[in-house]
Structure formats: C-alpha cells, structure tokens
Design a protein around this motif. Structure first.
Motif, PDB file in Angstrom:
ATOM      1  N   THR A   7       3.455 -10.848 -19.513  1.00  0.00           N
ATOM      2  CA  THR A   7       4.306  -9.713 -19.505  1.00  0.00           C
ATOM      3  C   THR A   7       3.808  -8.524 -18.237  1.00  0.00           C
ATOM      4  OG1 THR A   7       4.810  -9.550 -21.882  1.00  0.00           O
ATOM      5  CG2 THR A   7       5.027  -7.403 -20.555  1.00  0.00           C
ATOM      6  N   SER A   8       2.420  -8.531 -18.371  1.00  0.00           N
ATOM      7  CA  SER A   8       2.205  -7.667 -17.182  1.00  0.00           C
ATOM      8  C   SER A   8       1.806  -8.356 -15.965  1.00  0.00           C
ATOM      9  CB  SER A   8       0.926  -6.722 -17.613  1.00  0.00           C
ATOM     10  OG  SER A   8       1.050  -6.169 -18.780  1.00  0.00           O
ATOM     11  N   ASN A   9       2.676  -8.857 -15.129  1.00  0.00           N
ATOM     12  CA  ASN A   9       2.580  -9.563 -13.933  1.00  0.00           C
ATOM     13  C   ASN A   9       1.656  -9.267 -13.225  1.00  0.00           C
ATOM     14  OD1 ASN A   9       6.223 -10.638 -14.029  1.00  0.00           O
ATOM     15  ND2 ASN A   9       4.572 -11.125 -15.632  1.00  0.00           N
ATOM     16  N   TRP A  10       1.630  -7.713 -12.818  1.00  0.00           N
ATOM     17  CA  TRP A  10       0.639  -7.229 -11.829  1.00  0.00           C
ATOM     18  C   TRP A  10      -0.674  -7.487 -12.161  1.00  0.00           C
ATOM     19  CZ3 TRP A  10      -2.418  -3.867 -14.320  1.00  0.00           C
ATOM     20  CH2 TRP A  10      -1.591  -3.292 -15.462  1.00  0.00           C
ATOM     21  N   LEU A  11      -1.116  -7.961 -13.243  1.00  0.00           N
ATOM     22  CA  LEU A  11      -2.460  -8.216 -13.464  1.00  0.00           C
ATOM     23  C   LEU A  11      -3.032  -9.518 -12.527  1.00  0.00           C
ATOM     24  CD1 LEU A  11      -2.802  -7.860 -17.407  1.00  0.00           C
ATOM     25  CD2 LEU A  11      -3.854  -6.565 -15.765  1.00  0.00           C
ATOM     26  N   VAL A  12      -2.238 -10.303 -12.067  1.00  0.00           N
ATOM     27  CA  VAL A  12      -2.521 -11.581 -11.371  1.00  0.00           C
ATOM     28  C   VAL A  12      -3.212 -11.163 -10.204  1.00  0.00           C
ATOM     29  CG1 VAL A  12      -0.688 -12.908 -12.244  1.00  0.00           C
ATOM     30  CG2 VAL A  12      -0.357 -11.748 -10.068  1.00  0.00           C
ATOM     31  N   PHE A  13      -2.859  -9.778  -9.582  1.00  0.00           N
ATOM     32  CA  PHE A  13      -3.317  -9.416  -8.211  1.00  0.00           C
ATOM     33  C   PHE A  13      -4.961  -9.238  -8.577  1.00  0.00           C
ATOM     34  CE2 PHE A  13      -5.015  -5.725  -5.724  1.00  0.00           C
ATOM     35  CZ  PHE A  13      -4.682  -6.089  -4.602  1.00  0.00           C
ATOM     36  N   GLY A  14      -5.510  -8.542  -9.408  1.00  0.00           N
ATOM     37  CA  GLY A  14      -6.747  -8.289  -9.574  1.00  0.00           C
ATOM     38  C   GLY A  14      -7.482  -9.614 -10.240  1.00  0.00           C
ATOM     39  N   LEU A  15      -6.871 -10.411 -11.304  1.00  0.00           N
ATOM     40  CA  LEU A  15      -7.401 -11.437 -11.710  1.00  0.00           C
ATOM     41  C   LEU A  15      -7.431 -12.925 -10.755  1.00  0.00           C
ATOM     42  CD1 LEU A  15      -5.761 -11.525 -15.390  1.00  0.00           C
ATOM     43  CD2 LEU A  15      -7.955 -10.504 -14.564  1.00  0.00           C
ATOM     44  N   TYR A  16      -6.531 -12.942  -9.992  1.00  0.00           N
ATOM     45  CA  TYR A  16      -6.399 -14.031  -9.163  1.00  0.00           C
ATOM     46  C   TYR A  16      -6.640 -13.749  -7.740  1.00  0.00           C
ATOM     47  CZ  TYR A  16      -5.475 -15.976 -13.832  1.00  0.00           C
ATOM     48  OH  TYR A  16      -5.538 -16.092 -15.139  1.00  0.00           O
ATOM     49  N   VAL A  17      -5.833 -12.810  -7.246  1.00  0.00           N
ATOM     50  CA  VAL A  17      -5.544 -12.732  -5.726  1.00  0.00           C
ATOM     51  C   VAL A  17      -6.671 -12.208  -5.124  1.00  0.00           C
ATOM     52  CG1 VAL A  17      -4.285 -11.408  -4.064  1.00  0.00           C
ATOM     53  CG2 VAL A  17      -2.967 -12.431  -5.923  1.00  0.00           C
ATOM     54  N   CYS A  18      -7.554 -11.009  -5.700  1.00  0.00           N
ATOM     55  CA  CYS A  18      -8.844 -10.480  -5.330  1.00  0.00           C
ATOM     56  C   CYS A  18      -9.785 -11.595  -5.350  1.00  0.00           C
ATOM     57  CB  CYS A  18      -9.360  -9.297  -6.072  1.00  0.00           C
ATOM     58  SG  CYS A  18      -8.186  -8.008  -5.647  1.00  0.00           S
ATOM     59  N   PRO A  19     -10.010 -12.377  -6.148  1.00  0.00           N
ATOM     60  CA  PRO A  19     -11.190 -13.405  -6.150  1.00  0.00           C
ATOM     61  C   PRO A  19     -10.899 -14.445  -5.033  1.00  0.00           C
ATOM     62  CG  PRO A  19     -10.651 -13.007  -8.663  1.00  0.00           C
ATOM     63  CD  PRO A  19      -9.598 -12.224  -7.683  1.00  0.00           C
ATOM     64  N   ALA A  20      -9.513 -14.687  -4.813  1.00  0.00           N
ATOM     65  CA  ALA A  20      -9.255 -15.593  -3.911  1.00  0.00           C
ATOM     66  C   ALA A  20      -9.549 -15.062  -2.407  1.00  0.00           C
ATOM     67  CB  ALA A  20      -7.639 -16.061  -4.001  1.00  0.00           C
ATOM     68  N   ILE A  21      -9.417 -13.608  -2.284  1.00  0.00           N
ATOM     69  CA  ILE A  21      -9.772 -12.976  -0.867  1.00  0.00           C
ATOM     70  C   ILE A  21     -11.235 -13.010  -0.933  1.00  0.00           C
ATOM     71  CG2 ILE A  21      -9.570 -10.760   0.536  1.00  0.00           C
ATOM     72  CD1 ILE A  21      -6.982 -10.186  -0.913  1.00  0.00           C
ATOM     73  N   ILE A  22     -12.116 -12.667  -1.796  1.00  0.00           N
ATOM     74  CA  ILE A  22     -13.273 -12.757  -1.701  1.00  0.00           C
ATOM     75  C   ILE A  22     -13.891 -14.099  -1.412  1.00  0.00           C
ATOM     76  CG2 ILE A  22     -15.558 -12.338  -3.210  1.00  0.00           C
ATOM     77  CD1 ILE A  22     -13.868 -10.362  -4.847  1.00  0.00           C
TER      78      ILE A  22
END
Length: 861
Positions: A445-460
């Motif tokens: 439901t809270s789709n925006w969580l993918v930014f912190g859960l997956y996108v930020c680790p991918a950038i790191i």
C-alpha cells in the motif's frame, strides 16, 4: 615556499578541491524533483473526455461519455461467470441491444453490419491441461464496406465474462464499451474503409481462454482475419499499454507509431510477458497459436489492486482513461482497416520490432535488424571514445604514461563492476531480511517505502567501492576530476559490453543500454572536442545536462514496472518471496537511471558521510516499514485476497464403499503472508493444515482445484463440521475388455454445475492408452495425474467420455485407475450456506474473498 604555492595553485586549477558535502543532498534531491515534476505528471497524463453533449462539435471523435454510460449499465448486471444467467443471458442481451442501436444509426448506403451469436463447443491443450468447453457464447459483429472486394478482416477482441464475485468493469468491461463506441464511430463515418472489421465480444476468457478458441477454430469469419487488436486489462484505468506484438509483422508497429494518439509501449514489457514472469495470459496467445493471426496485445494496467475483485467497479475508472484507450483504438482501427499489408499476408518478415514511447510524447520504432546495426556501431564507438579520453588524460597529465592510465582505469572498472553487483545484492538482502522477519509486502500500500528500502541501498552499493578506493587510496599523480571521469567511463564500458552481449543473444531490451550510451557518449564527445575535458570539473556540465533525458525515461519505465508489479505481488502465491522481485526491479532501475549520476557523489567532500546519510534514510524507512504504516492491506483499495472453496469430499473404494468423507474450506494462498494477517481477528482457523499429507492418499491431493492445479500441495485445508450442499454425479455406463485382452475401456457420464474437473491417475503399472480427450496429453511429455477442465454456457447436457487403460502383464482384475471429479458451484445463483456466510462475515474489512461451494468425489476403478 614558491614551489609549494605553485603546486597548490596547480591542484586548485585541476579541480582537486571538491564541493562541500552539504551540497550533495541538494544534488540528489534535484533528481527526485525531476521525477515528481516531469515523470509522474507525464505518466499519469490523460486526455479530456468527450461528452455526449460535445459530440456535434467533435464529429468522428471517440465519445467517452457514451462509453461510460454503457459501462455503468454493464456493471449493473453483476458478476458474469460462464454458465450463469448474468453471463449467458443478460450480458448477451445487453450487447445485442447496444449493437441494434448502432445498426439504427448505420450509414446503410456505405456499410453492411452483420451480427451473430456463436455457441461453440470444443477443447484444446493448454499448460498440460485439457481445456474443454460446451455451448459457451460469443457475440460477433462484422462491419464491412459494401463496395469493397477485400476478403481480409481486422479482428478486434475483448471479453465480457468476469471472475467470480467481480462485476468486471475494468477486466474487461471497459474494453467492451470501447469496442462498442469504436464500432459506432466506424459504422456512422462517411469515410469508408477497405477491409472488413470483426468485433468479437467473447464470453469465456476467464475460463482459460475458451471463447477466443471457439471463434478462431470454428467460426466462418475466422479464416479471413489477418490482424488482431486484443484488448485486455490488468487493472482498472490508466493508459493502455501495448505489451505484446507480432509475430513476424513489424508493419503493425509501424502503423502504431504513425496512428496511435497516445502511445504507451515498450519492448521490455513484451519480453517480460513472453518470458512468463507475469502470472497471466490473454486471448492473444490463442489467436496467434491456433489461428496464426498476428496483432497487438493492449491492456490498461493501472490499479491492479482491484483486478479480479468486487472493487473492480465503474467508479474507479477515470473517464480520461476510457477516452485515452478509445482514441487509440479508433485511430488504429481506421488505419489497419485501410492497410494494404492486410491483404499481403505472404509478405511476412521474420524479424521482430524494437519499440518504446518516450514519456508518452512520441514513439520510437525500428526493426530488429536495424537495432543490431545500431547496437554494434554505438557499442564499438563507445569503447573508442573511452580510449580517446584515456589517451587525452595521459597527454595532459605530467609523468603519467598511457600504461599507468590504463592500469588505473582497469582498477576503477573492476571496482565499478563490484558496485554494480552490490547495487543488486543490497536490495535483495533487504528483501530476504524482511521476509525472514515475516514482514514481506510492506510496500504493497505504501509504495513510497521502496525508495528507502531498496533504492537507497542500491545507490549505496553502486558508489561505495569507488568511494572507499578514492578516500583510502588517493592518487597523487592523476587529478580528481580525471578519476571521476574514469568512474563514469567505467559505467560507459560496462554498458557498451552489455549491449554487445545482449545483441549477440538476441535480446531486444538492450535498447535501454543504447539510450544510456548515446547520451553519455554525446557528452564525452562534446568534452573531447571542446576544452571541457581537461578543465577541472567543467566536463560535468555537459554530462549532467545530458543525463536528464535518460534519467527521466528510465524513471518513467521504472515507475511503470512498479505500477504493474507491486499489485501482482498480492496475488503471486505463498511459495516465493515477492520482495525479491521488487528489490531486483529497484536495483536494476537504479543502475540504469542513476548509473552515471550517482558517481557524482564522489565529487563532494566526505562522500562516506553522504553514503552514511543514505544509510540513515534506509534505517528510518525500515522502522516505518515495520510499523502499522507497513501493514500491506487497506479496505476496498489494497485488499488482501483470500480464495477458498467450501468443499465436500467423498472417497470411494474399489468396491464402491465410502472410505472417507469430510467437509472443509480449501484455501489457495494468494500472497506470501498466507492467512497469517487473519490471526489477530475473530477468524476461527483452528485445525488449519496443509494439503500435502493428502497428496499421498488421494488423486490430486483430494483438492478441488479450479482450472490450473499447480499449487495444490501448498494449499490449506480447514475442516468444518457442517456438510456442504450440492452434488455432482458420475455414472459408469459401461466397462468392457477390448479384444487384445490387455485393455479395459470405461465409459462415463458426468453431470454437474457449469464448471467441472476430471482427474485421472493410473494405478501401479497401468497406463492410459486412449481417451475422449486430446491424445497428445498421453504422450511422454506429460505425466499423470491427467487434468481435464470442462465448462458449459447454454448447453448443460451431460459430458460423456471414455478412458482406456492397459497393463503389460494383462492382469485386469484389480484397480486400474483413480478418478476424481469436481463440481464448482461458482455463480451466486448457487446459495452459500449459513456456516459459510458466517465465516465470510468474520473476515476483516480489508479482505476480498473469492469463494464458492465445490464437491470432490474420488473413485477407484
């Protein structure tokens, strides 16, 4: 002292002074702002709907207002399950009435309109199952120009049946009314067209694509269909996505590029679909495989949360979405109906097409052979540009040879590859950890969580190896701007090699690499031709500027994939971790969207602090995800799917005595969490067990599975004391031994509800040698138990079938086979008992239950 000052000035001129670290958040937020300011509005852009009142001033345009009115009437019929009155009588009458209205407006001097209601019976093999139908219904309309001599037809298809409990307004009612309005516009147009158009409203798509098969294999107009527009839905609303085309007809895509009003398509979607990653199928497959009809497969894909639920209603479908689809289909129908290629079927092309839209603004299309040339040339030129840049660095750097430059670059390239792997592995690690803690689907439901859960680790992960290298092992011979350029060149080389490899193996989605190579290559070329290449960080101006376009496209594509895949994770079953799919998508999309941009983190001072900040963001999002915010389900909008059958089971021994009988609920788990979210509510699940133990006792585990039965071992069984009403009758008409003395023939008659299954499992060394169904299913490719699925529409006559079994030793005295039959009482015309209604009332409001009574009878013959 003088030499020291000169050295510092030289270092300053070379750009060794990095930007202050506190500018980094602004730099990263700039790209986030581009995503929300450009990508999201363009992705969600829909045309203004045309109302009935505006029609006189907009002659010839698709009128969404009329289609909406028809959709409202269509929805009021209710769920339209094959065999129900709603599907076989009311919906057919609705369609015939609407076509009759169009017939009254027909330009009779120009056109001829013919209507037929087809009731085919037949069967075909699909996914290892014999799929049989009897008296299902298709409403078929042929519109042709009286003066035309063409015998080639364009076929436009949608289906009017729906899943149990769903009114089917999105799937596929919206496409039904789009077809009706397209038919009306074509029939009232003063501009005739060359080829006839077949409008197929098929009444049995949800029953494993039976309606399309009945038309394409049996109807008199089917052999003349030369091209197809198949209209489907994977949600409710949004823009219509072209996700499949062909085969071997690139001209279809050429016409789509020229005529589609609102293009939305990508080769990536086509290859993803054809790889079987999405758990679904469409009528496109039937027309292609059984009729050799090429075409376009188009679907609305937004809001997949309500797909196949009671909430797939008129009110969640925007009028602009209907207008968008209508504009496209009307324009394509006009174009294909006048295409000379429709008559030139012998001029086929074995190649495929590469296609994509850019933010919905324009459409790019080229043939696969053109793509091979482009990819090869651009890939080689990219490597040449990197070589020129490295040579230029050696010329501009004192006491640094080209050999040393190459060694330095190879080190950076290796570390960049490590970063690429980390950008995929870190999001996957997050997915594994959340699943291990029973916290999957937190983003549902809270789709925006993918930014912190997956996108930020991918950038790191993408930046970390080179950050550590630059800070822990600084290079005193090469300027920092050159090192940063090398890190971007490393990405350039990886993409160049990747495009050459993907081209060699025939993957068409390598166009993603092509986009990246063109824009970064253009920046490198500008820098080499000008003096920016060797002027500190000034080269970054052209690089960053030219990265805006690919970033916007990859973000647009990334967003589309999330819109499609996140709802799918709620119906992907319990056996696999869906978070892995989303994490993998985020990792790859981050790599393509930010592969060049993320390396600029090392332009700022203290880049490790910046990465630590991204880690803190990830931690905060993790804390939010494990809170109530991360609970996946919401009432009506983001529901938990619970599919179960209220089942009565009766098992008979060889002598006809009952060995076991019971009643219970057979659960088919729809997502990773199974039924665990129900434990905190007043839902009595006492006694819930796995079906696995029954798999060693009964044919097909004693499971009343519907259509495809692959997940029966992972299903659940909840016993209940009260028996289930309803019955199904299997009568043994005759048992005889054939003249060879080694084969026994059984003849049966099966009577029951509109959806039934037959399961056959030979006992011991016995082998099925022949039967009423397709003999291909008895080949070594397929193994027992054999599955046959039977459905009927208006013809409810009993099913008669035979099975012949042989034993090599000729001993026919004992049991030869286990035979299971299942009756599915799906329609609401069959009452649910008080016990089932009470169980349904106990379910929380965020649950959508797809349920019906079923009877399983197991025999030994």
């Amino acid at each position: 002292m003088r030499e020291k000052i000169d050295k510092e000035l030289k270092e300053d001129s070379e750009g060794r002074r990095r930007l202050p670290w506190y500018y980094a958040p602004s730099f990263l937020l700039l790209w986030l702002a581009l995503f929300f300011a450009i990508v999201i509005p363009l992705y969600n852009r829909l045309p203004e709907r045309v109302t009935i009142a505006e029609e006189p001033s907009k002659r010839g345009e698709f009128v969404a207002g009329r289609a909406e009115k028809q959709l409202h009437d269509f929805e009021r019929i209710g769920p339209k399950v094959v065999g129900s009155r709603a599907n076989e009588v009311e919906t057919v009458e609705f369609l015939l009435a609407e076509v009759e209205k169009i017939k009254m407006e027909l330009c009779s001097d120009l056109y001829e309109l013919e209507v037929e209601v087809q009731s085919p019976s037949g069967g075909f093999l699909i996914a290892g199952m014999w799929n049989m139908y009897q008296g299902i219904q298709n409403v078929i309309v042929k519109l042709s120009t009286k003066e035309s001599q063409s015998e080639s037809y364009l076929l436009i298809n949608s289906h009017f049946d729906s899943k149990p409990g769903s009114p089917g307004s999105g799937d596929d009612g919206v496409m039904v009314v789009v077809m009706l309005e397209v038919l009306r516009q074509m029939a009232t147009s003063e501009t005739p067209f060359q080829h006839g158009i077949i409008f197929l409203f098929n009444g049995a798509e949800e029953n494993a694509l039976q309606g399309a098969h009945g038309f394409i294999t049996q109807h008199k107009w089917a052999p003349n269909c030369r091209a197809l527009i198949n209209l489907e839905s994977g949600g409710s609303g949004g823009r219509d996505l072209l996700f499949q085309s062909g085969p071997n007809t690139p001209w279809l895509m050429k016409y789509y590029r020229q005529h589609a009003k609102h293009p939305f398509a990508t080769t990536l979607a086509e290859e993803t679909w054809q790889a079987g990653i999405i758990p679904s199928d469409t009528d496109f497959r039937i027309f292609r495989d059984f009729g050799n009809v090429p075409g376009l497969d188009i679907a609305q894909a937004n809001n997949g949360y309500v797909y196949h639920t009671a909430f797939d209603t008129f009110k969640v479908i925007p009028g602009g979405s209907i207008q968008n689809t209508g504009n496209n289909i009307l324009a394509l129908a006009r174009a294909y109906a006048n295409a000379s290629e429709l008559s030139e079927t012998e001029k086929t092309d074995d190649s495929h097409a590469v296609f994509f839209d850019f933010l919905g603004l324009f459409f790019v299309y080229y043939t696969e052979s053109t793509g091979i040339i482009l990819n090869s040339v651009i890939g080689v030129l990219s490597l040449v540009l990197v070589g020129c840049s490295l040579w230029r660095m050696s010329r501009q750097s004192e006491k640094v040879s080209i050999g040393q430059i190459l060694i330095q670059f190879l080190i950076i390239l290796g570390l960049h590859v490590v970063g690429l792997l980390l950008s995929i592995c870190l999001p996957l690690l997050m997915a594994v950890l959340f699943d291990a803690g029973d916290r999957s689907l937190t983003y549902f439901t809270s789709n925006w969580l993918v930014f912190g859960l997956y996108v930020c680790p991918a950038i790191i992960g993408l930046v970390l190896p080179l950050t550590l290298y630059f800070t822990l092992l600084p290079n005193d011979k090469l300027s920092h701007p050159y090192l940063i350029q090398m890190s971007l060149h490393a990405e350039f080389v990886v993409l160049a090699l990747l495009i050459l490899i993907l081209t060699a193996i025939g993957t068409r989605s390598q166009y993603l690499c092509l986009i990246s190579l063109i824009f970064y290559g253009g920046a490198v070329l500008i820098n080499l031709i000008s003096t920016l290449h060797d002027r500190g960080y000034y080269w970054s101006i052209s690089v960053v500027s030219l990265q805006v376009i690919p970033f916007c496209y990859f973000s647009y594509l990334f967003y589309m994939l999330l819109v499609v895949f996140i709802p799918i994770t709620g119906r992907n079953g319990i056996s696999s971790n869906p978070d892995l799919i989303i994490a993998l998508l985020c990792g790859f999309c981050t790599y393509f969207a930010l592969g060049f941009v993320a390396q600029f983190i090392n332009v700022f001072r203290w880049p490790k602090i910046i990465l630590l900040g991204l880690g803190v963001v990830t931690f905060i999002f993790c804390m939010i995800a494990v809170s109530e915010v991360g609970f996946p389900y919401r009432p009506k909008t983001n529901v938990m799917r619970v599919n179960f059958m209220q089942t009565k089971r009766i098992f008979y021994d060889y002598d006809g005595t009952v060995t076991h009988s019971d009643s219970g609920y057979y659960f088919i788990y729809q997502d990773r969490r199974g039924l665990s979210p129900l434990k905190d509510f007043n839902v009595n699940l006492t006694g819930l067990t796995s079906m696995e133990p029954d798999c060693d006792k009964y044919v097909m585990c004693g499971a009343p599975c519907f259509n495809f039965c692959g997940g029966r071992r992972r299903a659940g069984w909840l016993p209940r004391d009260v028996s289930i009403p309803g019955d199904i009758t299997l009568e043994l008409l005759e048992k005889s031994v054939l003249p060879d003395g080694k084969t026994t023939r059984f003849e049966f008659e099966l009577t029951g509800p509109p959806q039934m299954n037959v399961f056959i499992q030979p006992v011991g060394v016995a082998k099925v040698t022949d039967w009423s169904f397709d003999p291909k299913l008895l080949e070594d490719t397929y193994q027992p138990p054999y599955v046959a699925y039977i459905s009927y529409g208006i013809d409810d006559s009993p099913l008669k079938f035979f099975v012949e079994l042989a034993k090599s030793d000729g001993d026919l005295s004992g049991p030869l086979m286990e035979l299971g039959v299942v009756g599915h009482f799906i329609s609401y015309e069959f009452d649910r008992d008080a016990h089932a209604k009470e169980f349904l009332s106990d379910l929380p409001n965020y649950v959508h239950a797809m349920e019906w009574p079923a009877i399983f009878k197991g025999y030994i013959f």
